[in-house]
Design a protein around this motif. Structure first.
Motif, mmCIF file in Angstrom:
data_model
loop_
_atom_site.group_PDB
_atom_site.id
_atom_site.type_symbol
_atom_site.label_atom_id
_atom_site.label_comp_id
_atom_site.label_asym_id
_atom_site.label_seq_id
_atom_site.Cartn_x
_atom_site.Cartn_y
_atom_site.Cartn_z
ATOM 1 N N THR A 188 0.838 -1.212 0.000
ATOM 2 C CA THR A 188 0.000 0.000 0.000
ATOM 3 C C THR A 188 0.866 1.251 0.000
ATOM 4 N N ILE A 189 2.042 1.168 0.630
ATOM 5 C CA ILE A 189 2.958 2.303 0.654
ATOM 6 C C ILE A 189 3.641 2.429 -0.703
ATOM 7 N N GLN A 191 2.421 1.825 -3.556
ATOM 8 C CA GLN A 191 1.535 2.499 -4.490
ATOM 9 C C GLN A 191 1.569 4.020 -4.284
ATOM 10 N N GLN A 192 1.623 4.419 -3.002
ATOM 11 C CA GLN A 192 1.679 5.862 -2.720
ATOM 12 C C GLN A 192 2.957 6.488 -3.294
ATOM 13 N N TYR D 251 -9.872 -2.773 3.929
ATOM 14 C CA TYR D 251 -8.423 -2.991 3.848
ATOM 15 C C TYR D 251 -8.100 -4.000 2.759
ATOM 16 N N ALA D 254 -8.309 -2.352 -0.515
ATOM 17 C CA ALA D 254 -7.173 -1.471 -0.777
ATOM 18 C C ALA D 254 -5.931 -2.276 -1.131
ATOM 19 N N LEU D 255 -5.740 -3.358 -0.397
ATOM 20 C CA LEU D 255 -4.563 -4.191 -0.606
ATOM 21 C C LEU D 255 -4.556 -4.738 -2.030
ATOM 22 N N ALA D 272 -4.812 3.680 -3.490
ATOM 23 C CA ALA D 272 -6.009 3.115 -2.897
ATOM 24 C C ALA D 272 -6.240 3.599 -1.472
ATOM 25 N N ILE D 273 -5.204 3.602 -0.677
ATOM 26 C CA ILE D 273 -5.350 4.162 0.663
ATOM 27 C C ILE D 273 -4.190 5.079 0.981
ATOM 28 N N THR D 274 -4.487 6.047 1.804
ATOM 29 C CA THR D 274 -3.462 6.997 2.204
ATOM 30 C C THR D 274 -2.961 6.594 3.591
ATOM 31 N N GLY D 275 -1.988 7.301 4.061
ATOM 32 C CA GLY D 275 -1.535 7.133 5.445
ATOM 33 C C GLY D 275 -0.582 5.964 5.618
ATOM 34 N N GLU D 276 0.030 5.943 6.790
ATOM 35 C CA GLU D 276 1.033 4.940 7.111
ATOM 36 C C GLU D 276 0.408 3.863 7.980
ATOM 37 N N ILE D 277 1.116 2.721 8.080
ATOM 38 C CA ILE D 277 0.655 1.659 8.965
ATOM 39 C C ILE D 277 1.004 2.062 10.401
ATOM 40 N N ARG D 292 -6.948 4.739 8.449
ATOM 41 C CA ARG D 292 -6.679 4.788 7.012
ATOM 42 C C ARG D 292 -7.916 4.462 6.183
#
Lengths: 325, 316, 300, 324
Positions: A188-189, A191-192, D251, D254-255, D272-277, D292
């Motif tokens: 997911t990161i 992709q960002q 989730y 998004a994944l 698809a999703i913003t922000g960090e884990i 997120r």
């Protein structure tokens, strides 16, 4: 108009097995605003090529055997260290695979960003600071002014890679070299970060060389693609052409062996065998021991990179046959 | 930062307890009858009884232990009958001598060790590297008392440039101090220089291979920033910890060096205590020096945290 | 088509021969190529030969007094000269080598056994780690030579006491090195694989952890040999070593010190022998470290 | 109920930052929190998630390589966590593991033969001749030659080492194998070889796999059912067709959307999703994904979502799918 033009590059490494060619006869061009994808597995020479462009290869053990790297009218391989330093940063910026270790742990983000500006531009501390904040904001870091005093260990991997990108672009380079920029990151990161690189390219118009082993990343990012195997370019084509009509048996094998989310196959197709060791490369075509299309001549003739179709080149003795299939 | 200091001190408490216990036990480890050994074969029972009483050995062990810790709390390390003084007083009298000598040696060590280590790393596999490492190897291989003797033979006996021994306080005569301490300081420093040069070199080589050094080069930074700032700041972190070891070595070295050059420092005090079987002095001196080192190691911990933001933030 | 593809796969797999290199032979080859290791080995071999061949090198006993031959400078008849009692310095130095090497060897052996034992226990069994390492830390807080002096002073002068004193000083240092390498190896996945296969503690330690944690120990032991020889000489020099007239290098220098004006060779030659021995061992240690464990830092 | 492996409420909290005289932990890392699933005989359950989601810890806990803080692991109906050490060691022949790192997973000082033979020796399953024959049989089954038996691991490439690791896992005919990212460290062209090998072995020996990976493509290819983990919890579990076609949890969606596909004409530009884990040391209150989540509701910040089953065999933990 080309921005960067690499010709006949050959990089040699001295090892205990003798001198080996990590990169052999590699050449390509990059236009402004273009994204060139370089794909290959380990030992393909893709990272060595990038470091050679930056003049960052450790010498010894490496040396440039032959070739030229032209950037803005000068051959980088002929430049002295002092002149090369003026290219790194304002001319060509680079980001690396491991954001966790690529930032210096004992200095703040702000310090590392500002020193880059300080070295290349004559501006006061206030302008340097403003520039650093501006770049952090541009790579999508929230509250950039506050982040300046953070140390790298206080940031996550994705954030650090953003900082690395900000640092590479802070002096407005014409080219960004991204060496496996998302390999160490979660999907997911990843992709960002890829989205960010595309946005920055649109905004700033620099050319990007993206080096990766991930076919998906290339498909998402690149305009044109180079496929490398064991130090040599085996295929070169615009991205749609490459993914839809691959010619070289290695490219085809690579594409077939990736399990995709869409496919419903029972078994994956594989490329048999293992990657050759750099000091024990097969004679003739380097891929021939693993190749299903091998003929006798493959073991004796090094196939040259030649045109298959308009803008599409490959290095295989049987490429006309393969292209006609 | 305050918490780093507190934690270092807290971490040292069990070590200090054990160190005091070991020192206490050391005296009780003396095989056979101490009083007989001290008084000689001809001593009478009464004389031996008196010796045991003076050493406090006539009481049960737990009483001895309590008295030992009681004394420690009052900074009372016992009394040396041989010197006719408190152990604490005797040690403190000698301390400035040893301290000035060790400091002199440490300055030589830091300058020579770090500079030659860095040069060797930057010029890896050249003659500079080989010369520096040869010098370092000789440093770590040379027995310092022998080096001291050789210097005396050459510079004092043959050339007559410097005195063979003795000590002149700096406050009395700075030139005299320099003349009396230069040879001892060099003989003390050589081993440490060797050690520090070798560690600085390997640390520096390690750091130069790191990704962030490559990043610094990729940004187009000039060499003096890449090395003098990015590499050195990281290399200093392990080097600082080595300085703790080096101070510890210099204490050991001082014992020998002070004997060779007849310098009236704590080391010589200890050596003569050993030869005279002045047990309270041995015990007290050993404990005193060790506790001082524990203190230095706390300082090293703090310096470490100061240099490394990861330690400072995560634990502090 | 499918069948022929499988056959092709297998043919290619068989052709992809792994590289033939025996690990042990490779290590030896690299050691042999290491210049300073070779040099150190040669120096050390000379010292060992001198010690072993002492009776042939010098037929004269090291303790034979010849009052007519006092303070003879080095000459053809007395290659290393004689001392204040007319004793042959050649004899004293080569017999001194015997004693130094004997003490060094014993300290190394004792350290190898107890250092490994304590280090492996502390590194592998977490319950023991805390207690063992606190004791270790406490002993290591004492400066090495000073503690050896203290122990030697308490125990009295003799060769076995010297070995004991040096062992007490250095075992914690060895144990610490073994412990940290055991901890690293314990976290390797092949150890997890052995646990998953049902292996017991003993088997895991013996077959997986210890063989893979030996490299730093070996390096440490060669440096330790050097420290032991050096510290022994220092203690003898201070008058705490083996009882005179035992010809240890430290004793010779201690006695010769008062004559250094008129007979400097008495202290020069044993000191040089000591320095060469220590240097040889340092070179061996450097070579082992470079080849076996390039990442290992120099440890005190 | 004939599941081979049943995991119920499995939880692992690591104490972190021990310090001070009393060795009090300064924080709790909730690596795995109340995880439940089953694996049937001959089935592959895929376990996907990003770094720090606890998937590796789950795998290790099944084999008691890490002791769980709470929960049950039943193998053939028997709770492994209650077994005495000796009984557990005997049980281990039925449960094996394949590791990610082909370099760290083989003891460099043992020959290939000794490595593969070790489990057989430990369990005293065969005499020396039989064991040797078994090693040869296993080597040829995983695509290596008999003469490789006397070699050392460093002589092999990554893919070949992974084959050796697989042979070791198979040595005692286990019924269940935890595959912990077995292809992540391999080159792309080698990955497919190993995936095919694992599938062939499963068909041949009726093995059950827990296949842990971060690569959704590989997991989808090899698994029958897939569980998705996020910050120590399973957020969704379904058979693979359903999970990839109709993911319910935001989730999971998004994944799947984040995976770059090798199809340049289907490029999308929006992440698809913003922000960090977030850190597992201090996971968000309520639903752990709410920081997120594009569909976040007030309730998500307050309450942990219950596990519901909107369709048979499809479990999801999200407030968008309330119980009933």
């Amino acid at each position: 108009m080309t921005l960067l033009s690499v010709r006949d590059l050959r990089v040699l490494f001295g090892t205990e097995h003798g001198e080996i060619a990590a990169v052999d006869d590699v050449g390509f061009d990059l236009a402004p605003g273009e994204i060139l994808g370089v794909v290959g597995e380990s030992g393909s020479g893709k990272s060595v090529t990038a470091l050679a462009i930056m003049g960052l290869l450790p010498k010894p053990p490496s040396r440039i055997g032959q070739g030229s790297i032209h950037f803005q009218g000068q051959d980088l391989l002929q430049l002295g260290e002092r002149d090369m330093r003026r290219i790194r940063g304002p001319g060509i910026g680079m980001i690396f695979q491991e954001p966790m270790t690529s930032l210096n742990p004992v200095f703040t983000i702000g310090d590392q960003l500002m020193e880059t500006v300080r070295v290349h531009q004559h501006s006061g501390p206030k302008e340097q600071r403003e520039r650093a904040v501006e770049m952090l904001a541009r790579v999508g870091i929230a509250l950039p002014a506050r982040r300046l005093d953070d140390y790298p260990h206080q940031l996550s991997g994705g954030m650090r890679q953003r900082v690395m990108i900000a640092m590479a672009l802070i002096c407005n380079p014409k080219i960004l070299i991204a060496d496996e920029p998302t390999t160490a990151l979660d999907v997911t990161i990843q992709q960002q970060i890829l989205e960010l690189l595309l946005d920055l390219r649109d905004e700033l118009g620099m050319g990007i060389v993206i080096i990766t082993h991930n076919m998906g990343v290339v498909a998402e990012m690149a305009d044109r693609v180079i496929v490398m195997y064991a130090g040599k370019i085996v295929e070169r084509a615009p991205v749609n052409e490459l993914f839809e009509r691959p010619v070289h048996p290695y490219t085809r094998g690579l594409l077939d062996s990736i399990p995709s989310l869409a496919d419903e196959r029972e078994r994956l197709k594989t490329i048999p065998g293992t990657l050759p060791r750099p000091w024990a490369l097969p004679a003739g075509c380097r891929f021939q021991p693993r190749c299903r299309w091998r003929v006798e001549a493959c073991a004796s003739t090094v196939p040259p990179l030649g045109p298959v179709r308009e803008g599409h080149e490959s290095a295989c003795l049987r490429q006309q046959e393969l292209a006609a299939e | 930062m305050g918490r780093v200091i507190l934690r270092s001190i807290a971490g040292a408490i069990p070590v200090v307890l054990l160190v005091t216990l070991i020192t206490f036990g050391l005296m009780r480890l003396i095989p056979g009858d101490v009083s007989a050994a001290l008084g000689g074969i001809t001593s009478t029972t009464e004389e031996r009884e008196q010796i045991r009483k003076n050493l406090g050995l006539d009481e049960p062990v737990h009483v001895q232990l309590l008295k030992w810790y009681g004394g420690l709390l009052r900074a009372d390390l016992g009394r040396s009958h041989f010197l006719g003084k408190d152990v604490t007083t005797a040690t403190f009298e000698r301390l400035p001598v040893s301290f000035s000598l060790s400091l002199y040696a440490l300055v030589i060590t830091l300058i020579l060790g770090i500079v030659s280590g860095i040069l060797a790393a930057l010029r890896q596999n050249t003659w500079v590297d080989q010369a520096a490492m040869m010098f370092a190897l000789i440093g770590v291989s040379m027995p310092n008392f022998w080096l001291g003797l050789m210097m005396i033979v050459l510079f004092s006996v043959h050339l007559g440039w410097l005195p063979t021994g003795g000590y002149v306080p700096f406050t009395q005569d700075p030139i005299g101090w320099l003349r009396s301490t230069t040879m001892p300081a060099i003989s003390l420093a050589l081993l440490q220089v060797g050690l520090l040069a070798r560690i600085t070199r390997s640390t520096m080589l390690e750091v130069l291979r790191q990704d962030y050094v490559r990043t610094a080069r990729a940004k187009g930074l000039p060499n003096y920033l890449v090395i003098g700032k990015h590499a050195l700041a990281n290399a200093m972190i392990p080097i600082i910890t080595v300085i703790g070891i080096i101070v510890s070595l210099s204490v050991s070295g001082a014992v020998v060096t002070e004997t060779v050059f007849s310098i009236p420092g704590v080391g010589q005090l200890l050596t003569s205590a050993i030869l005279n079987r002045d047990y309270p002095m041995i015990q007290g001196g050993l404990l005193f020096v060790t506790l001082m080192l524990v203190g230095i190691n706390i300082a090293v911990d703090v310096a470490y945290a100061w240099l490394d933001p990861r330690v400072r933030f995560e634990r502090g | 088509m499918a069948d022929s593809a499988v056959a092709f796969d297998e043919a290619v797999a068989a052709a992809a021969e792994p590289e033939r290199r025996s690990a042990r032979w490779d290590t030896l080859r690299r050691l042999w190529r290491h210049r300073s290791f070779k040099f150190g080995l040669a120096l050390f071999a000379i010292i060992v030969a001198a010690a072993v061949l002492a009776p042939w090198i010098s037929p004269v006993s090291p303790n034979k007094l010849q009052m007519r031959l006092r303070f003879e400078p080095p000459s053809w008849d007395h290659p290393f000269g004689t001392d204040n009692l007319g004793r042959s310095q050649l004899a004293r130095v080569v017999y001194g080598a015997q004693l130094s090497l004997f003490i060094g060897t014993m300290v190394v052996l004792v350290n190898a056994v107890f250092g490994t034992l304590i280090g492996a226990l502390a590194g592998y069994f977490k319950q023991l780690d805390n207690a063992l390492m606190r004791i270790n830390d406490a002993i290591m807080a004492f400066p090495a030579v000073l503690l050896a002096i203290g122990v030697a002073a308490v125990l009295g002068r003799s060769t076995p006491n010297m070995i004991l004193a040096l062992s007490i000083v250095y075992i914690p240092r060895t144990a610490r090195i073994v412990r940290s390498s055991v901890i690293v190896v314990s976290q390797m996945e092949y150890v997890q694989a052995a646990v998953a296969a049902g292996a017991g503690h003993w088997r895991i330690l013996r077959r997986h952890i210890l063989p893979n944690s030996m490299a730093p120990l070996l390096v440490q032991l060669s440096f330790l040999f050097a420290y032991a020889v050096l510290t022994e000489a220092t203690l003898s020099f201070l008058g705490l070593g083996a009882e005179p007239p035992a010809p240890t290098w430290g004793n010779i220098m201690s006695e010769g010190r008062q004559y250094m004006r008129e007979a400097p060779w008495i202290i020069t030659i044993p000191g040089a022998a000591l320095a060469i021995t220590v240097m040889a061992l340092n070179l061996l240690g450097d070579g082992l470290r470079d080849v076996l464990d390039p990442r290992l830092k120099i440890q005190q | 109920m004939s599941a081979l492996v049943e995991v119920d409420g499995l939880t692992k909290h690591f104490a972190v930052g021990e310090s001070g005289l009393l060795r009090r932990p300064r924080g709790l890392l909730r690596a795995v929190d109340d995880v439940s699933f089953t694996v049937d005989e001959g089935e592959t359950l895929g376990l996907v998630g990003e770094s720090g989601c606890g998937k590796t810890t789950v795998g290790r806990m099944l084999l008691r390589l890490i002791e769980p803080t709470a929960g049950k692991v039943r193998f053939e109906g028997q709770d492994l966590l209650r077994l005495a050490p000796d009984a557990m060691r005997a049980k281990r022949r039925h449960l094996q593991i394949i590791f990610q790192d082909p370099y760290g997973a083989l003891n460099p000082r043992m020959t290939v033969e000794d490595i593969i033979k070790e489990p057989i020796e430990i369990h005293g399953a065969m005499d020396g001749r039989q064991a040797r024959a078994r090693v040869m049989e296993l080597l040829s089954r995983v695509g290596l030659a008999p003469e490789h038996a006397r070699r050392y691991p460093h002589e092999f490439s990554g893919g070949q080492r992974q084959r050796i690791g697989i042979a070791r896992a198979l040595a005692l005919n286990p019924r269940f194998i935890v595959c912990d990212e077995p292809v992540s460290a391999l080159d792309v062209s080698i990955q497919a070889q190993i995936v095919n090998l694992l599938q062939d072995l499963q068909d041949e020996f009726g093995l059950a796999y827990l296949f842990i990976a971060h690569d959704l493509g590989v997991v989808k290819h090899i698994s029958d059912r897939v569980a998705v983990m996020y910050l120590g919890k399973i957020v969704e579990l379904a058979d693979r067709g359903t999970l990839y076609r109709q993911p319910l949890h935001p989730y999971t969606q998004a994944l799947i959307a984040a995976v770059p596909e090798a199809k340049p004409r289907q490029r999308r530009r929006k992440a698809a999703i913003t922000g960090e884990i977030p850190s597992a040391l201090n996971p968000p209150r309520g639903c752990r994904f709410h920081t997120r989540c594009p569909h976040v509701m007030p309730v998500c910040r307050e309450a942990e979502p219950p596990v519901t089953s909107p369709a048979s065999g499809h479990q999801v933990a999200c407030h968008l799918f309330p119980a009933g």
